[in-house]
Design a protein around this motif. Sequence first.
Motif, PDB file in Angstrom:
ATOM      1  N   ALA A 180      -4.573   5.320  -3.589  1.00  0.00           N
ATOM      2  CA  ALA A 180      -3.757   4.681  -2.559  1.00  0.00           C
ATOM      3  C   ALA A 180      -3.075   5.693  -1.649  1.00  0.00           C
ATOM      4  CB  ALA A 180      -2.700   3.799  -3.216  1.00  0.00           C
ATOM      5  N   VAL A 181      -2.546   5.174  -0.551  1.00  0.00           N
ATOM      6  CA  VAL A 181      -1.693   5.946   0.354  1.00  0.00           C
ATOM      7  C   VAL A 181      -0.296   5.339   0.232  1.00  0.00           C
ATOM      8  CG1 VAL A 181      -1.264   6.603   2.749  1.00  0.00           C
ATOM      9  CG2 VAL A 181      -3.623   6.344   1.929  1.00  0.00           C
ATOM     10  N   ILE A 182       0.699   6.166  -0.083  1.00  0.00           N
ATOM     11  CA  ILE A 182       2.076   5.702  -0.210  1.00  0.00           C
ATOM     12  C   ILE A 182       2.723   5.858   1.167  1.00  0.00           C
ATOM     13  CG2 ILE A 182       4.240   5.881  -1.494  1.00  0.00           C
ATOM     14  CD1 ILE A 182       1.680   5.426  -3.251  1.00  0.00           C
ATOM     15  N   LEU A 183       3.109   4.701   1.775  1.00  0.00           N
ATOM     16  CA  LEU A 183       3.697   4.702   3.112  1.00  0.00           C
ATOM     17  C   LEU A 183       5.166   4.329   3.060  1.00  0.00           C
ATOM     18  CD1 LEU A 183       1.090   2.859   5.387  1.00  0.00           C
ATOM     19  CD2 LEU A 183       1.582   5.295   5.268  1.00  0.00           C
ATOM     20  N   ASP A 184       5.963   5.030   3.861  1.00  0.00           N
ATOM     21  CA  ASP A 184       7.369   4.678   4.041  1.00  0.00           C
ATOM     22  C   ASP A 184       7.441   3.788   5.281  1.00  0.00           C
ATOM     23  OD1 ASP A 184      10.075   4.478   4.443  1.00  0.00           O
ATOM     24  OD2 ASP A 184      10.470   6.609   4.102  1.00  0.00           O
ATOM     25  N   MET A 185       7.760   2.506   5.057  1.00  0.00           N
ATOM     26  CA  MET A 185       7.797   1.522   6.132  1.00  0.00           C
ATOM     27  C   MET A 185       9.170   1.466   6.817  1.00  0.00           C
ATOM     28  SD  MET A 185       4.722   0.081   5.516  1.00  0.00           S
ATOM     29  CE  MET A 185       4.695  -1.577   6.121  1.00  0.00           C
ATOM     30  N   ASN A 186      10.139   2.230   6.330  1.00  0.00           N
ATOM     31  CA  ASN A 186      11.460   2.259   6.950  1.00  0.00           C
ATOM     32  C   ASN A 186      11.365   2.855   8.352  1.00  0.00           C
ATOM     33  OD1 ASN A 186      13.719   1.550   4.922  1.00  0.00           O
ATOM     34  ND2 ASN A 186      12.348   2.857   3.729  1.00  0.00           N
ATOM     35  N   HIS A 187      12.242   2.388   9.253  1.00  0.00           N
ATOM     36  CA  HIS A 187      12.336   3.009  10.578  1.00  0.00           C
ATOM     37  C   HIS A 187      12.721   4.469  10.367  1.00  0.00           C
ATOM     38  CE1 HIS A 187      13.841   4.089  14.525  1.00  0.00           C
ATOM     39  NE2 HIS A 187      13.162   3.053  15.001  1.00  0.00           N
ATOM     40  N   PRO A 188      12.187   5.380  11.173  1.00  0.00           N
ATOM     41  CA  PRO A 188      12.518   6.803  10.990  1.00  0.00           C
ATOM     42  C   PRO A 188      14.017   7.102  11.044  1.00  0.00           C
ATOM     43  CG  PRO A 188      10.696   6.556  12.540  1.00  0.00           C
ATOM     44  CD  PRO A 188      11.190   5.177  12.220  1.00  0.00           C
TER      45      PRO A 188
END
Length: 168
Positions: free
Chosen positions: A120-128
């Motif tokens: 998998a790819v772990i993505l941070d979906m939080n706004h920067p």
Amino acid sequence: MSVIAKDNYVTLEYRLWLDSGEQLRGTPEAPEVLTFIAGCNELMPGLERRLLGLRVQDAVEFTVPAAEAFGEYDPGFVQEWSHKVFPLDMELKPGQKVLPANLPFPPEYPLTVKEVTPAAVILDMNHPLAGHDLRYQIKVIEARPATPEELEPLKECMSCAEGMSCEH
């Protein structure tokens, strides 16, 4: 003297820093310029609330807390995504900013790759800018009633946002 109020066309000079001191917009020598129509959802509400009532030539500094800006950082927004949402030839690395193609919603900003595993790819979906207080230095340059031509497209789009019939 003109004041920032609903349906007024506004021009500001501004500088913006993160709570860490990192400068995001404008410099001491060259501020950024922002124009908007007050009350038409063009700015984040936490910023606009602090601008209402200011007069032309007012110079102010204030902080918009994270909760009123881009929200607090939410660890629940760090998610595992399949490699399939990325082009096969894309080399993914931690820290990289990406816009996955096959998401059920179009992201408003690039997402950050936290980790890449074979599964998998772990993505941070939080706004920067989530979790950061935003410090503004602002000078009001212009505030005047908006013309009907300036208001029309914004009012139409506000009708769309409110679920009313609209041509957009």
